[in-house]
Design an enzyme around this catalytic site. Sequence first.
Site, short mmCIF file in Angstrom:
data_model
loop_
_atom_site.label_atom_id
_atom_site.label_comp_id
_atom_site.label_asym_id
_atom_site.label_seq_id
_atom_site.Cartn_x
_atom_site.Cartn_y
_atom_site.Cartn_z
N SER A 49 -0.34 3.46 -4.51
CA SER A 49 -1.28 4.57 -4.37
C SER A 49 -1.56 5.16 -5.74
O SER A 49 -0.74 5.05 -6.66
CB SER A 49 -0.70 5.66 -3.46
OG SER A 49 -1.50 6.84 -3.49
N TYR A 77 5.94 11.26 -0.83
CA TYR A 77 5.01 10.13 -0.82
C TYR A 77 4.80 9.59 -2.22
O TYR A 77 4.84 8.37 -2.46
CB TYR A 77 3.68 10.58 -0.22
CG TYR A 77 2.62 9.51 -0.15
CD1 TYR A 77 2.61 8.58 0.87
CD2 TYR A 77 1.60 9.43 -1.11
CE1 TYR A 77 1.64 7.60 0.95
CE2 TYR A 77 0.63 8.46 -1.06
CZ TYR A 77 0.65 7.54 -0.02
OH TYR A 77 -0.32 6.56 0.04
#
Length: 267
Positions: free
Chosen positions: A143, A156
Amino acid sequence: MDLGIEGRIALVSGADSGMGKQSARELLQAGVRVAITDVADGTLDEALQELTPLGEVMAVAGDVTDANDVERIWATVRSRLGDPDIYVNAAGVTGATGDFLDVDDAGWLRTLDINLMGAVRMCRQAIPAMRAKGWGRIVLFASEDAVQPYTDELPYCASKAGVLSLAKGLSKQYGKDNVMINTVSPAFIHTPMTDAMMHKRAKEKGVSFDEAVRSFLDEERPGMVLKRRGRPEEVAAAVLLLCSERASFINGANIRVDSGSVFTLAG
């Protein structure tokens, strides 16, 4: 363009929706025999029905946080299709969010268990047969958050930074066996995950869904110069390249599919 993977076997995790499902779609259209996996919540069967007209595809439900499930997933795929030549790790969650001081150990551990340790467990199963055959492709979903962390979703961010490091390390270890291991790093793609984020934002701010998206882009992702969410097929195009014979000299790389969200050159 001939991608050189017709007849190959692929396993895609996190494939019941979004980028994982679209990656499976692209692989099927390239002539790959595909197995999809995700948790057993009903949407995996829907994905299987949607993908079946495109080629040879099977589905097996399982949880990447459960070591027994992981073994069963791979054993089932091997028994029906053979050893996968390609593995795409799209299984992941946003996980625990909020102020750092408010996120407890359970929130951290659950996020890391799915996003990072799930990839570890699945790669352990994928790599041996690829090494033995002298050909393999592994694509792990990272990501933009891995190199540009956001303070309200640090579990995350940390998990995806771990995925980048994992892929780089594995690429050094197994590239010599012609097992190419790379990552893709999307940013704010139109998926059920970001739909949920935007519905929550719209409710909190008392605005429409579309205004929630617009304000998020302006306030939280100013580097995304196209000023829209990405499409799953835009990410899957990068995945397909990395899975192909055309990527025979790409190893340990990270392809950003992020509309310019990451501001720096590094990472």
